[in-house]
Design a protein around this motif. Structure first.
Motif, short mmCIF file in Angstrom:
data_model
loop_
_atom_site.label_atom_id
_atom_site.label_comp_id
_atom_site.label_asym_id
_atom_site.label_seq_id
_atom_site.Cartn_x
_atom_site.Cartn_y
_atom_site.Cartn_z
N LYS A 1 -46.98 -7.86 8.66
CA LYS A 1 -47.87 -7.38 7.60
C LYS A 1 -47.49 -5.96 7.19
N VAL A 2 -47.13 -5.12 8.15
CA VAL A 2 -46.70 -3.76 7.84
C VAL A 2 -45.45 -3.79 6.95
N CYS B 1 -44.87 -2.55 2.95
CA CYS B 1 -43.81 -1.59 2.61
C CYS B 1 -42.80 -2.19 1.63
N GLY B 2 -43.08 -3.41 1.14
CA GLY B 2 -42.20 -4.03 0.16
C GLY B 2 -41.21 -5.02 0.72
#
Length: 91
Positions: A20-21, A25-26
């Motif tokens: 998910k992080v 962050c794209g």
């Protein structure tokens, strides 16, 4: 400005879903799940507002567990699996 000034920062962060992080962050669809922790120290010459990536020095340690890489070539995935310490312990 004092040319002898140095800014240092250190810290750590933990996540229960590194996939998910990465998505935030794209880097969507790069990894699913994954507990993660990063510990870092960095420094640069000058005041905090004088940050310049080219002058950055330091160390970082990233520990990821229990996640799955979603866009990995199957051959590369096998090599990573062979190098995994967890799989060595199970053998």
């Amino acid at each position: 400005m004092d040319n002898d000034a140095t800014t240092s920062i250190s810290g750590n962060a933990y996540t229960q879903n590194f996939g998910k992080v990465l998505a935030e962050c794209g880097y969507a669809n790069s990894m699913t799940r994954g507990n993660g922790e990063i510990n870092f120290t960095m420094q640069w010459t000058g005041a905090p507002l004088d940050f310049n990536l080219l002058n950055l020095t330091g160390n970082a340690h990233l520990d990821l567990r229990s996640g799955s890489l979603t866009n990995v070539n199957p051959g590369l995935g096998r090599i990573i699996g062979l190098l995994s310490l967890e799989s060595i312990q199970r053998r």
